[in-house]
Motif scaffolding. Structure first.
Motif, short mmCIF file in Angstrom:
data_model
loop_
_atom_site.label_atom_id
_atom_site.label_comp_id
_atom_site.label_asym_id
_atom_site.label_seq_id
_atom_site.Cartn_x
_atom_site.Cartn_y
_atom_site.Cartn_z
N VAL A 1 -56.87 -3.33 24.43
CA VAL A 1 -55.65 -3.56 24.74
C VAL A 1 -54.80 -2.13 23.93
N ALA A 2 -54.23 -1.08 24.98
CA ALA A 2 -53.32 -0.48 24.32
C ALA A 2 -52.27 0.12 24.61
N TYR A 3 -51.81 0.51 23.41
CA TYR A 3 -49.95 0.72 23.39
C TYR A 3 -49.28 1.23 22.33
N ASN A 4 -48.72 2.13 23.28
CA ASN A 4 -47.47 3.08 22.19
C ASN A 4 -47.95 2.82 20.59
N LYS A 5 -48.02 3.55 19.94
CA LYS A 5 -47.47 3.78 18.25
C LYS A 5 -46.01 4.52 19.17
N LEU A 6 -45.30 2.98 17.73
CA LEU A 6 -44.26 3.56 17.86
C LEU A 6 -42.98 5.17 17.70
N LEU A 7 -42.55 5.99 17.79
CA LEU A 7 -41.85 7.21 17.28
C LEU A 7 -43.40 8.40 17.54
N SER A 8 -44.54 7.79 18.37
CA SER A 8 -45.63 8.75 18.45
C SER A 8 -46.04 9.10 19.40
N ASN A 9 -46.82 9.83 20.06
CA ASN A 9 -47.14 10.04 21.40
C ASN A 9 -48.31 8.80 21.42
N LYS A 10 -49.56 9.01 20.35
CA LYS A 10 -50.85 8.49 20.56
C LYS A 10 -50.42 7.20 20.33
N VAL A 11 -52.02 6.48 20.16
CA VAL A 11 -51.68 5.21 20.98
C VAL A 11 -52.39 4.08 19.64
N ASN A 12 -52.16 2.95 19.41
CA ASN A 12 -53.23 1.86 19.32
C ASN A 12 -54.19 1.44 20.40
N LEU B 1 -61.23 5.18 26.14
CA LEU B 1 -61.46 4.95 27.49
C LEU B 1 -62.84 5.77 27.67
N ASN B 2 -62.73 6.64 27.86
CA ASN B 2 -64.26 7.74 27.59
C ASN B 2 -65.14 7.10 26.75
N TYR B 3 -64.75 6.79 25.45
CA TYR B 3 -65.17 6.57 24.53
C TYR B 3 -66.68 5.29 24.37
N LEU B 4 -65.45 4.30 25.13
CA LEU B 4 -66.71 3.11 25.70
C LEU B 4 -67.98 3.32 26.65
N GLY B 5 -66.70 4.23 27.00
CA GLY B 5 -67.75 5.20 28.61
C GLY B 5 -69.46 5.40 28.01
N SER B 6 -68.63 6.31 27.17
CA SER B 6 -70.02 6.94 26.39
C SER B 6 -71.25 5.74 25.14
N GLU B 7 -70.44 4.69 25.44
CA GLU B 7 -71.60 3.37 24.64
C GLU B 7 -72.13 2.71 25.66
N GLY B 8 -71.80 3.01 26.99
CA GLY B 8 -72.57 2.08 28.13
C GLY B 8 -71.62 0.80 28.69
N TRP B 9 -70.75 1.16 28.29
CA TRP B 9 -69.68 0.12 28.77
C TRP B 9 -69.09 0.37 29.81
N SER B 10 -69.10 -0.79 31.77
CA SER B 10 -68.33 -0.37 32.74
C SER B 10 -67.11 -0.41 33.15
N LEU B 11 -66.58 -0.05 33.57
CA LEU B 11 -64.58 -0.54 33.61
C LEU B 11 -65.03 -1.71 34.96
N VAL B 12 -64.28 -2.63 34.50
CA VAL B 12 -64.53 -3.87 35.37
C VAL B 12 -62.96 -4.04 36.23
N ASN B 13 -61.71 -4.09 35.34
CA ASN B 13 -60.61 -4.45 35.72
C ASN B 13 -59.55 -3.67 34.49
N ALA B 14 -58.19 -3.15 35.07
CA ALA B 14 -57.31 -2.46 34.13
C ALA B 14 -55.82 -3.34 34.92
N TYR B 15 -54.92 -3.33 34.00
CA TYR B 15 -53.72 -3.88 34.65
C TYR B 15 -52.57 -3.83 32.80
N PRO B 16 -51.19 -2.74 33.96
CA PRO B 16 -50.18 -2.89 32.88
C PRO B 16 -49.37 -4.59 32.79
#
Length: 115
Positions: free
Chosen positions: A31-42, A77-92
Motif C-alpha cells: 500500500v502506497a500513500y503520499n507523505k504529508l507535505l512531501s514528495n516522498k511516499v509511505n 515496486l523495483n525493490y519487491l521485484g528484485s526480491e523475486g515478487w511478481s506483480l499480480v494486480n494494482a489499483y488506486p
C-alpha cells in the motif's frame, strides 16, 4: 528371495532421500500513500502475518532493522521485484483529494519454507 529383499531395501532407501519440491504461491499487498507535505511516499507491506494492534508494517532492512525509505512508488515496486515478487494486480483508491495505491504481488516458495 535375497535379491527381492535387497531390491525392496534399495528402493525404500532411495525414496527416503527424496525431497519434497512442491512449490506454493504466497501473496503480499503493498500500500502506497503520499507523505504529508512531501514528495516522498509511505509504503506498508502486508505479508499475511499476524500483527499486533499498534504494529508498524513498513519494510525494514534485515541487517540494521531501520525502516526502508522509498522516494517513489516505482522505487518500492523495483525493490519487491528484485526480491523475486511478481506483480499480480494494482489499483488506486481515491478518498477526497488523496489517493492510496494498492499493489498485489505473488512469489513461489518451497512448501517447507511456508509457515
Amino acid at each position: 528371495m535375497k535379491k527381492l529383499f535387497l531390491g525392496v531395501f534399495v528402493l525404500v532407501s532411495f525414496s527416503s532421500f527424496a525431497q519434497d519440491t512442491t512449490k506454493v504461491e504466497q501473496y503480499c499487498r503493498l500500500v502506497a500513500y503520499n507523505k504529508l507535505l512531501s514528495n516522498k511516499v509511505n509504503i506498508d507491506v502486508d505479508f499475511g502475518q499476524e500483527r499486533k494492534f499498534f504494529s508498524d508494517n513498513r519494510l525494514r532492512d534485515e541487517e540494521s532493522g531501520k525502516i526502508k525509505k522509498f522516494n517513489t512508488v516505482t522505487d518500492a515496486l523495483n525493490y519487491l521485484g528484485s526480491e523475486g515478487w511478481s506483480l499480480v494486480n494494482a489499483y488506486p483508491v481515491t478518498e477526497g483529494s488523496s489517493s492510496v495505491y494498492y499493489f498485489y504481488f505473488k512469489k513461489l516458495f518451497r512448501k517447507e519454507d511456508v509457515r
